[in-house]
Design a protein around this motif. Structure first.
Motif, PDB file in Angstrom:
ATOM      1  N   ASP A 173      31.657  22.856  46.749  1.00 53.77           N
ATOM      2  CA  ASP A 173      31.233  22.102  47.758  1.00 53.77           C
ATOM      3  C   ASP A 173      29.785  21.929  47.911  1.00 53.77           C
ATOM      4  O   ASP A 173      28.911  21.090  48.614  1.00 53.77           O
ATOM      5  CB  ASP A 173      31.829  22.131  49.107  1.00 53.77           C
ATOM      6  N   ALA A 174      28.991  23.244  47.272  1.00 51.12           N
ATOM      7  CA  ALA A 174      27.564  23.104  47.165  1.00 51.12           C
ATOM      8  C   ALA A 174      26.992  22.227  46.233  1.00 51.12           C
ATOM      9  O   ALA A 174      25.756  22.194  46.189  1.00 51.12           O
ATOM     10  CB  ALA A 174      27.222  24.710  47.172  1.00 51.12           C
ATOM     11  N   ASP A 175      27.834  21.512  45.510  1.00 50.25           N
ATOM     12  CA  ASP A 175      27.333  20.378  44.495  1.00 50.25           C
ATOM     13  C   ASP A 175      26.512  21.015  43.533  1.00 50.25           C
ATOM     14  O   ASP A 175      25.492  20.383  43.168  1.00 50.25           O
ATOM     15  CB  ASP A 175      26.598  19.298  45.287  1.00 50.25           C
ATOM     16  N   GLY A 176      26.866  21.952  43.168  1.00 48.44           N
ATOM     17  CA  GLY A 176      25.884  22.600  41.798  1.00 48.44           C
ATOM     18  C   GLY A 176      24.872  23.258  42.071  1.00 48.44           C
ATOM     19  O   GLY A 176      24.179  23.692  41.113  1.00 48.44           O
ATOM     20  N   ARG A 177      24.304  23.502  43.316  1.00 45.27           N
ATOM     21  CA  ARG A 177      23.126  24.231  43.687  1.00 45.27           C
ATOM     22  C   ARG A 177      23.051  25.767  43.444  1.00 45.27           C
ATOM     23  O   ARG A 177      22.315  26.158  43.407  1.00 45.27           O
ATOM     24  CB  ARG A 177      22.542  23.831  44.952  1.00 45.27           C
ATOM     25  N   ILE A 178      24.398  26.084  43.542  1.00 45.55           N
ATOM     26  CA  ILE A 178      24.667  27.533  42.888  1.00 45.55           C
ATOM     27  C   ILE A 178      25.578  27.283  41.587  1.00 45.55           C
ATOM     28  O   ILE A 178      26.581  27.141  41.622  1.00 45.55           O
ATOM     29  CB  ILE A 178      25.251  28.388  44.040  1.00 45.55           C
ATOM     30  N   ARG A 179      25.058  27.880  40.672  1.00 49.39           N
ATOM     31  CA  ARG A 179      25.651  27.769  39.277  1.00 49.39           C
ATOM     32  C   ARG A 179      26.643  29.051  39.189  1.00 49.39           C
ATOM     33  O   ARG A 179      26.083  30.244  39.339  1.00 49.39           O
ATOM     34  CB  ARG A 179      24.787  27.804  38.109  1.00 49.39           C
ATOM     35  N   HIS A 180      27.703  28.781  38.945  1.00 48.84           N
ATOM     36  CA  HIS A 180      28.767  29.802  38.634  1.00 48.84           C
ATOM     37  C   HIS A 180      28.922  30.069  37.321  1.00 48.84           C
ATOM     38  O   HIS A 180      29.289  29.125  36.523  1.00 48.84           O
ATOM     39  CB  HIS A 180      29.984  29.525  39.012  1.00 48.84           C
ATOM     40  N   VAL A 181      28.731  31.093  36.625  1.00 52.38           N
ATOM     41  CA  VAL A 181      28.946  31.660  35.231  1.00 52.38           C
ATOM     42  C   VAL A 181      30.083  32.216  35.083  1.00 52.38           C
ATOM     43  O   VAL A 181      30.317  33.388  35.698  1.00 52.38           O
ATOM     44  CB  VAL A 181      27.778  32.327  34.688  1.00 52.38           C
ATOM     45  N   MET A 182      31.194  31.723  34.581  1.00 51.15           N
ATOM     46  CA  MET A 182      32.228  32.652  34.393  1.00 51.15           C
ATOM     47  C   MET A 182      32.369  33.426  33.082  1.00 51.15           C
ATOM     48  O   MET A 182      32.193  33.046  32.219  1.00 51.15           O
ATOM     49  CB  MET A 182      33.473  31.654  34.186  1.00 51.15           C
ATOM     50  N   ALA A 183      32.653  34.872  33.460  1.00 40.13           N
ATOM     51  CA  ALA A 183      32.763  35.817  32.386  1.00 40.13           C
ATOM     52  C   ALA A 183      34.087  35.917  31.861  1.00 40.13           C
ATOM     53  O   ALA A 183      34.966  35.508  32.312  1.00 40.13           O
ATOM     54  CB  ALA A 183      32.092  37.135  33.112  1.00 40.13           C
ATOM     55  N   ARG A 184      34.156  36.545  30.632  1.00 39.00           N
ATOM     56  CA  ARG A 184      35.609  36.821  30.178  1.00 39.00           C
ATOM     57  C   ARG A 184      36.501  37.834  30.877  1.00 39.00           C
ATOM     58  O   ARG A 184      37.446  38.045  30.833  1.00 39.00           O
ATOM     59  CB  ARG A 184      35.452  37.159  28.622  1.00 39.00           C
ATOM     60  N   ASP A 185      35.395  39.018  31.421  1.00 40.67           N
ATOM     61  CA  ASP A 185      36.152  39.704  32.313  1.00 40.67           C
ATOM     62  C   ASP A 185      35.233  40.482  33.064  1.00 40.67           C
ATOM     63  O   ASP A 185      33.812  40.085  33.202  1.00 40.67           O
ATOM     64  CB  ASP A 185      36.609  41.024  31.541  1.00 40.67           C
ATOM     65  N   GLU A 186      35.401  41.172  34.242  1.00 37.65           N
ATOM     66  CA  GLU A 186      34.650  41.478  35.419  1.00 37.65           C
ATOM     67  C   GLU A 186      33.654  42.487  34.825  1.00 37.65           C
ATOM     68  O   GLU A 186      32.324  42.588  35.535  1.00 37.65           O
ATOM     69  CB  GLU A 186      35.309  42.218  36.311  1.00 37.65           C
ATOM     70  N   ARG A 187      33.975  43.474  33.666  1.00 39.68           N
ATOM     71  CA  ARG A 187      32.597  44.133  33.435  1.00 39.68           C
ATOM     72  C   ARG A 187      31.317  43.331  32.550  1.00 39.68           C
ATOM     73  O   ARG A 187      30.349  43.467  33.245  1.00 39.68           O
ATOM     74  CB  ARG A 187      33.114  45.077  32.007  1.00 39.68           C
ATOM     75  N   SER A 188      31.897  42.138  31.975  1.00 39.00           N
ATOM     76  CA  SER A 188      30.657  41.373  31.466  1.00 39.00           C
ATOM     77  C   SER A 188      29.984  40.594  32.765  1.00 39.00           C
ATOM     78  O   SER A 188      28.895  40.567  32.810  1.00 39.00           O
ATOM     79  CB  SER A 188      31.275  40.222  30.849  1.00 39.00           C
ATOM     80  N   ALA A 189      30.701  40.426  33.819  1.00 37.53           N
ATOM     81  CA  ALA A 189      30.050  39.801  35.097  1.00 37.53           C
ATOM     82  C   ALA A 189      28.859  40.539  35.815  1.00 37.53           C
ATOM     83  O   ALA A 189      27.724  40.119  36.089  1.00 37.53           O
ATOM     84  CB  ALA A 189      31.294  39.084  35.823  1.00 37.53           C
ATOM     85  N   THR A 190      29.462  41.802  35.714  1.00 34.52           N
ATOM     86  CA  THR A 190      28.519  42.821  36.378  1.00 34.52           C
ATOM     87  C   THR A 190      27.096  43.082  35.549  1.00 34.52           C
ATOM     88  O   THR A 190      26.122  43.311  36.013  1.00 34.52           O
ATOM     89  CB  THR A 190      29.185  44.091  36.804  1.00 34.52           C
ATOM     90  N   PHE A 191      27.539  43.218  34.344  1.00 38.91           N
ATOM     91  CA  PHE A 191      26.348  43.423  33.415  1.00 38.91           C
ATOM     92  C   PHE A 191      25.332  42.182  33.349  1.00 38.91           C
ATOM     93  O   PHE A 191      24.240  42.250  33.280  1.00 38.91           O
ATOM     94  CB  PHE A 191      26.617  43.832  32.032  1.00 38.91           C
ATOM     95  N   MET A 192      26.018  40.981  33.280  1.00 36.44           N
ATOM     96  CA  MET A 192      25.135  39.862  33.481  1.00 36.44           C
ATOM     97  C   MET A 192      24.264  39.743  34.821  1.00 36.44           C
ATOM     98  O   MET A 192      23.165  39.712  34.620  1.00 36.44           O
ATOM     99  CB  MET A 192      26.031  38.658  33.429  1.00 36.44           C
ATOM    100  N   ALA A 193      24.933  40.211  35.966  1.00 39.05           N
ATOM    101  CA  ALA A 193      24.127  40.161  37.187  1.00 39.05           C
ATOM    102  C   ALA A 193      23.095  41.351  36.950  1.00 39.05           C
ATOM    103  O   ALA A 193      21.813  40.897  37.456  1.00 39.05           O
ATOM    104  CB  ALA A 193      24.938  40.512  38.191  1.00 39.05           C
ATOM    105  N   ASP A 194      23.086  42.145  36.495  1.00 31.28           N
ATOM    106  CA  ASP A 194      22.332  43.277  36.061  1.00 31.28           C
ATOM    107  C   ASP A 194      21.087  42.558  35.397  1.00 31.28           C
ATOM    108  O   ASP A 194      19.850  42.769  35.880  1.00 31.28           O
ATOM    109  CB  ASP A 194      22.874  44.655  35.553  1.00 31.28           C
ATOM    110  N   ALA A 195      21.260  42.104  34.246  1.00 26.76           N
ATOM    111  CA  ALA A 195      20.336  41.530  33.602  1.00 26.76           C
ATOM    112  C   ALA A 195      19.463  40.616  34.394  1.00 26.76           C
ATOM    113  O   ALA A 195      18.126  40.447  34.091  1.00 26.76           O
ATOM    114  CB  ALA A 195      20.908  40.965  32.411  1.00 26.76           C
ATOM    115  N   TYR A 196      20.092  39.678  34.802  1.00 21.59           N
ATOM    116  CA  TYR A 196      19.401  38.549  35.643  1.00 21.59           C
ATOM    117  C   TYR A 196      18.510  39.060  36.499  1.00 21.59           C
ATOM    118  O   TYR A 196      17.557  38.951  36.820  1.00 21.59           O
ATOM    119  CB  TYR A 196      20.490  37.637  36.346  1.00 21.59           C
ATOM    120  N   ALA A 197      18.950  40.269  37.298  1.00 21.51           N
ATOM    121  CA  ALA A 197      18.132  40.804  38.383  1.00 21.51           C
ATOM    122  C   ALA A 197      16.908  41.442  37.634  1.00 21.51           C
ATOM    123  O   ALA A 197      15.957  41.365  38.429  1.00 21.51           O
ATOM    124  CB  ALA A 197      18.989  42.008  38.984  1.00 21.51           C
TER     125      ALA A 197
END
Length: 405
Positions: free
Chosen positions: A78-102
């Motif tokens: 409902d936020a109309d794409g103003r927060i992009r969600h990036v779906m990872a293959r598993d949770e390990r990838s998601a946390t490392f993606m967040a780390d790299a982004y930060a």
């Protein structure tokens, strides 16, 4: 039906009036618009969370969906794409993606995962981020509070799982607590020595409603980036630091990961040129200066070190450590630098508990690396020092190393 990143879009439920929750009625998807809440009576905890993420100018969240996180995904949709969600293959990838982004954006990195195994898979990335002083924010969607202790599938104490590897880990037990708790964890993640934080979001905290105006949805602007609430050192400490460096015959600077986190790269370069001091880095301090600069001597420690960098460190009479924990890797299990009478060790770190933790410092200075160096530069002559015979010899050794490699 429309889809949300591969998931079927689910509709708002029909109006209900559960006992004790007269405000539990559907909210139009347009309730979130440009970060503001429109006057429609109430909103869900998930909508409050997403609205606050927009207030914190969050652009992206990494994650893996699950049945316990549907309310959060609905609010993100409902936020109309103003927060992009990036779906990872598993949770390990998601946390490392967040780390790299930060690390690259100098903003908190957000990730989310479902309960049970999803939380377990998130542990490695969160632990790495916290140990590296990276503000990663993990949301794990918990089971219903009503199902606790009843053998509900995926039930586990998420908050205790993450307590040893984060700066803060807790459960949000009600929708009304979402706004203040998010502000608190972002303050914890981005201030002082940054690090990872974790929140468990049970079904009730995301699906239940809160009356509009019952809780403030404001953001703390300082915590949109990190480090937040930077601290200076005392003028007296900076004056002592300058005096030690002015008297040095062979000063050298050891730049740790704290230089990159503080974005003090320009200040380190300026200081090195004014002192004519070679700069060596830890693994996480790489990138402090351009590698081709004659004062950039490479990496120290037992993970991919450069021999000319070790030589600079050993031959220096004054060593200035900036944003470096002086742990086992950068010091080769605390044998580098070797003990030598008369050598001065100066250390700048924003975490006072790390000062003189492993070596006897001549001077310890607590404060944000960039602010301390800015103040220090005010105490030193503005012109660059001429290249010394020592630095020229170190550069010949560097050239020989790369020629023979």
């Amino acid at each position: 039906m429309p889809r949300v990143h591969g998931m079927r879009r689910w509709r708002w439920p029909a109006p209900t009036n559960r006992p004790g929750n007269a405000m539990n009625k559907p909210v139009d998807p347009a309730v979130i618009r440009e970060g503001a809440i429109l006057d429609q009576g109430s909103m869900t905890g998930a909508q409050a969370l997403v609205t606050m993420l927009l207030e914190y100018d969050v652009k992206v969240i990494f994650g893996v969906p699950g049945d316990t996180s549907l309310a959060l995904y609905e609010a993100l949709y409902d936020a109309d794409g103003r927060i992009r969600h990036v779906m990872a293959r598993d949770e390990r990838s998601a946390t490392f993606m967040a780390d790299a982004y930060a690390r690259l954006a100098h903003r908190p990195g957000f990730c989310e995962c479902p309960s049970g195994a999803g939380a377990l898979y998130s542990v490695p990335g969160v632990a790495e981020a916290n140990a590296s002083s990276i503000p990663v924010v993990l949301f794990t969607s918990g089971i219903s509070l009503a199902g606790e202790g009843k053998g509900t599938i995926t039930e586990m104490p998420h908050h205790t799982l993450f307590e040893p590897i984060t700066k803060h880990s807790s459960v949000v037990n009600s929708a009304a607590k979402v706004p203040e708790t998010l502000r608190r964890i972002l303050r914890i993640a981005t201030s002082g020595r940054p690090g990872a934080v974790h929140l468990v979001l049970p079904t009730e905290s995301m699906g239940d409603r809160i009356a509009l105006g019952a809780a403030s949805l404001h953001a703390e602007a300082e915590c949109r980036t990190y480090p937040a609430y930077r601290t200076r050192s005392s003028a007296a400490a900076v004056e002592q630091l300058a005096a030690h460096l002015r008297s040095a015959e062979r000063p050298a600077i050891v730049a740790g990961g704290g230089v990159n986190h503080s974005q003090a790269n320009a200040q380190v370069l300026d200081l090195a040129q004014r002192l004519g001091a070679p700069v060596v880095t830890t693994i996480s301090g790489q990138g402090t200066m351009p590698d081709e600069h004659p004062l950039a001597l490479g990496v120290v420690g037992d993970n991919g070190f450069h021999p000319h960098a070790h030589r600079a460190l050993e031959e220096a009479d004054v060593l200035l450590y900036v944003g470096c924990k002086m742990g086992s890797v950068s010091t080769i299990k605390w044998t580098l630098p070797s003990a030598r009478a008369g050598r001065k060790i100066l250390q700048i770190d924003l975490d006072p508990t790390l000062l003189a933790n492993n070596f006897e410092n001549t001077l310890s200075v607590a404060g944000d690396a960039r602010l301390v160096l800015e103040d220090l530069l005010q105490q030193l002559p503005p012109q660059a020092a001429p290249a010394s015979a020592w630095v020229e010899e170190l550069n010949r050794a560097r050239q020989d190393f790369w020629t023979q490699s």
